[in-house]
Design a protein around this motif. Sequence first.
Motif, PDB file in Angstrom:
ATOM      1  N   ARG A  81      -7.256 -11.338  33.283  1.00 18.68           N
ATOM      2  CA  ARG A  81      -7.806 -10.296  33.663  1.00 18.68           C
ATOM      3  C   ARG A  81      -9.322 -10.262  34.165  1.00 18.68           C
ATOM      4  O   ARG A  81      -9.798  -9.530  34.809  1.00 18.68           O
ATOM      5  CB  ARG A  81      -8.247  -9.709  32.177  1.00 18.68           C
ATOM      6  CG  ARG A  81      -8.729  -8.206  32.149  1.00 18.68           C
ATOM      7  CD  ARG A  81      -8.646  -7.489  30.760  1.00 18.68           C
ATOM      8  NE  ARG A  81      -9.150  -8.358  29.629  1.00 18.68           N
ATOM      9  CZ  ARG A  81      -8.407  -8.731  28.566  1.00 18.68           C
ATOM     10  NH1 ARG A  81      -7.321  -8.394  28.573  1.00 18.68           N
ATOM     11  NH2 ARG A  81      -9.066  -9.406  27.759  1.00 18.68           N
ATOM     12  N   TYR A  82     -10.040 -11.589  33.709  1.00 17.60           N
ATOM     13  CA  TYR A  82     -11.164 -11.697  34.077  1.00 17.60           C
ATOM     14  C   TYR A  82     -11.508 -11.763  35.747  1.00 17.60           C
ATOM     15  O   TYR A  82     -12.034 -11.363  36.355  1.00 17.60           O
ATOM     16  CB  TYR A  82     -11.676 -12.799  33.614  1.00 17.60           C
ATOM     17  CG  TYR A  82     -12.453 -12.852  32.043  1.00 17.60           C
ATOM     18  CD1 TYR A  82     -12.624 -11.471  31.684  1.00 17.60           C
ATOM     19  CD2 TYR A  82     -12.571 -13.877  31.271  1.00 17.60           C
ATOM     20  CE1 TYR A  82     -13.189 -11.361  30.284  1.00 17.60           C
ATOM     21  CE2 TYR A  82     -12.767 -13.721  29.976  1.00 17.60           C
ATOM     22  CZ  TYR A  82     -13.229 -12.632  29.418  1.00 17.60           C
ATOM     23  OH  TYR A  82     -13.347 -12.432  28.179  1.00 17.60           O
ATOM     24  N   GLY A  83     -10.203 -12.599  36.332  1.00 13.36           N
ATOM     25  CA  GLY A  83     -10.055 -12.732  37.614  1.00 13.36           C
ATOM     26  C   GLY A  83      -9.895 -11.447  38.434  1.00 13.36           C
ATOM     27  O   GLY A  83     -10.417 -11.351  39.551  1.00 13.36           O
ATOM     28  N   ARG A  84      -8.947 -10.540  37.795  1.00 11.61           N
ATOM     29  CA  ARG A  84      -8.536  -9.412  38.565  1.00 11.61           C
ATOM     30  C   ARG A  84      -9.950  -8.435  38.548  1.00 11.61           C
ATOM     31  O   ARG A  84     -10.191  -7.731  39.543  1.00 11.61           O
ATOM     32  CB  ARG A  84      -7.390  -8.666  37.854  1.00 11.61           C
ATOM     33  CG  ARG A  84      -7.055  -7.286  38.218  1.00 11.61           C
ATOM     34  CD  ARG A  84      -5.895  -6.598  37.313  1.00 11.61           C
ATOM     35  NE  ARG A  84      -6.194  -6.648  36.137  1.00 11.61           N
ATOM     36  CZ  ARG A  84      -6.815  -5.745  35.449  1.00 11.61           C
ATOM     37  NH1 ARG A  84      -7.838  -4.872  35.987  1.00 11.61           N
ATOM     38  NH2 ARG A  84      -7.017  -6.043  34.141  1.00 11.61           N
ATOM     39  N   GLU A  85     -10.480  -8.301  37.409  1.00 10.09           N
ATOM     40  CA  GLU A  85     -11.655  -7.629  37.380  1.00 10.09           C
ATOM     41  C   GLU A  85     -12.870  -8.063  38.316  1.00 10.09           C
ATOM     42  O   GLU A  85     -13.290  -7.150  38.956  1.00 10.09           O
ATOM     43  CB  GLU A  85     -12.381  -7.555  35.989  1.00 10.09           C
ATOM     44  CG  GLU A  85     -11.436  -6.706  34.924  1.00 10.09           C
ATOM     45  CD  GLU A  85     -11.695  -6.737  33.394  1.00 10.09           C
ATOM     46  OE1 GLU A  85     -12.568  -7.572  33.300  1.00 10.09           O
ATOM     47  OE2 GLU A  85     -11.206  -5.968  32.614  1.00 10.09           O
ATOM     48  N   ALA A  86     -12.982  -9.226  38.212  1.00  4.42           N
ATOM     49  CA  ALA A  86     -14.091  -9.869  39.543  1.00  4.42           C
ATOM     50  C   ALA A  86     -13.768  -9.801  40.911  1.00  4.42           C
ATOM     51  O   ALA A  86     -14.390  -9.120  41.585  1.00  4.42           O
ATOM     52  CB  ALA A  86     -13.950 -11.629  39.278  1.00  4.42           C
ATOM     53  N   ASP A  87     -12.490  -9.504  41.126  1.00  4.03           N
ATOM     54  CA  ASP A  87     -11.744  -9.276  42.451  1.00  4.03           C
ATOM     55  C   ASP A  87     -11.998  -7.767  42.804  1.00  4.03           C
ATOM     56  O   ASP A  87     -12.528  -7.619  43.903  1.00  4.03           O
ATOM     57  CB  ASP A  87     -10.339  -9.653  42.533  1.00  4.03           C
ATOM     58  CG  ASP A  87     -10.049 -11.140  42.551  1.00  4.03           C
ATOM     59  OD1 ASP A  87     -10.730 -11.788  42.722  1.00  4.03           O
ATOM     60  OD2 ASP A  87      -8.940 -11.519  42.494  1.00  4.03           O
ATOM     61  N   GLU A  88     -11.674  -6.959  41.704  1.00  3.80           N
ATOM     62  CA  GLU A  88     -11.999  -5.510  41.765  1.00  3.80           C
ATOM     63  C   GLU A  88     -13.403  -5.131  41.924  1.00  3.80           C
ATOM     64  O   GLU A  88     -14.069  -4.266  42.935  1.00  3.80           O
ATOM     65  CB  GLU A  88     -11.488  -4.705  40.776  1.00  3.80           C
ATOM     66  CG  GLU A  88      -9.936  -4.765  40.549  1.00  3.80           C
ATOM     67  CD  GLU A  88      -9.648  -4.068  39.345  1.00  3.80           C
ATOM     68  OE1 GLU A  88     -10.253  -3.883  38.260  1.00  3.80           O
ATOM     69  OE2 GLU A  88      -8.163  -4.162  39.289  1.00  3.80           O
ATOM     70  N   ARG A  89     -14.451  -5.951  41.516  1.00  5.77           N
ATOM     71  CA  ARG A  89     -15.849  -5.718  41.531  1.00  5.77           C
ATOM     72  C   ARG A  89     -16.501  -6.232  42.932  1.00  5.77           C
ATOM     73  O   ARG A  89     -17.105  -5.876  43.831  1.00  5.77           O
ATOM     74  CB  ARG A  89     -16.610  -6.571  40.548  1.00  5.77           C
ATOM     75  CG  ARG A  89     -16.802  -5.577  39.263  1.00  5.77           C
ATOM     76  CD  ARG A  89     -17.523  -6.563  38.346  1.00  5.77           C
ATOM     77  NE  ARG A  89     -17.388  -7.702  37.990  1.00  5.77           N
ATOM     78  CZ  ARG A  89     -16.420  -8.127  37.126  1.00  5.77           C
ATOM     79  NH1 ARG A  89     -16.215  -7.630  36.210  1.00  5.77           N
ATOM     80  NH2 ARG A  89     -16.478  -9.713  37.004  1.00  5.77           N
ATOM     81  N   ASN A  90     -15.728  -7.207  43.399  1.00  4.95           N
ATOM     82  CA  ASN A  90     -16.166  -7.855  44.743  1.00  4.95           C
ATOM     83  C   ASN A  90     -15.334  -7.219  45.906  1.00  4.95           C
ATOM     84  O   ASN A  90     -15.830  -7.745  47.046  1.00  4.95           O
ATOM     85  CB  ASN A  90     -15.839  -9.392  44.756  1.00  4.95           C
ATOM     86  CG  ASN A  90     -16.909  -9.987  43.755  1.00  4.95           C
ATOM     87  OD1 ASN A  90     -17.748  -9.686  43.516  1.00  4.95           O
ATOM     88  ND2 ASN A  90     -16.197 -11.230  43.146  1.00  4.95           N
ATOM     89  N   GLY A  91     -14.542  -6.421  45.774  1.00  2.00           N
ATOM     90  CA  GLY A  91     -14.168  -5.594  46.803  1.00  2.00           C
ATOM     91  C   GLY A  91     -12.893  -6.281  47.340  1.00  2.00           C
ATOM     92  O   GLY A  91     -12.128  -6.141  48.143  1.00  2.00           O
TER      93      GLY A  91
END
Length: 91
Positions: A81-91
């Motif tokens: 989840r942390y990885g997915r959310e970071a990817d979503e924030r970074n575009g």
Amino acid sequence: MPDARPIGGEDADAIRSALAGVLAAQDDLERAVAQALLNGASVRAVSELGVSPNTVQKYGRAHGWPTDANRARFNESRWDRYGREADERNG
């Protein structure tokens, strides 16, 4: 036992109108709860608004929740989840 007395037309119309409003509001509530779940809200978050968790789940299931994406998110680890959310924030 009291005798049965008919209801007047005006009273019957008022009751029918109110009942139609209740049914419409119930449908709106079910759809709003389900949409919140489909949009990613948790059962707990929705239930904090005043609907029991069991009812939240019932309304969700009646309207297509959980989707495959919801299931995948539910089953992902915290690190996923942390990885997915970071990817979503970074575009």
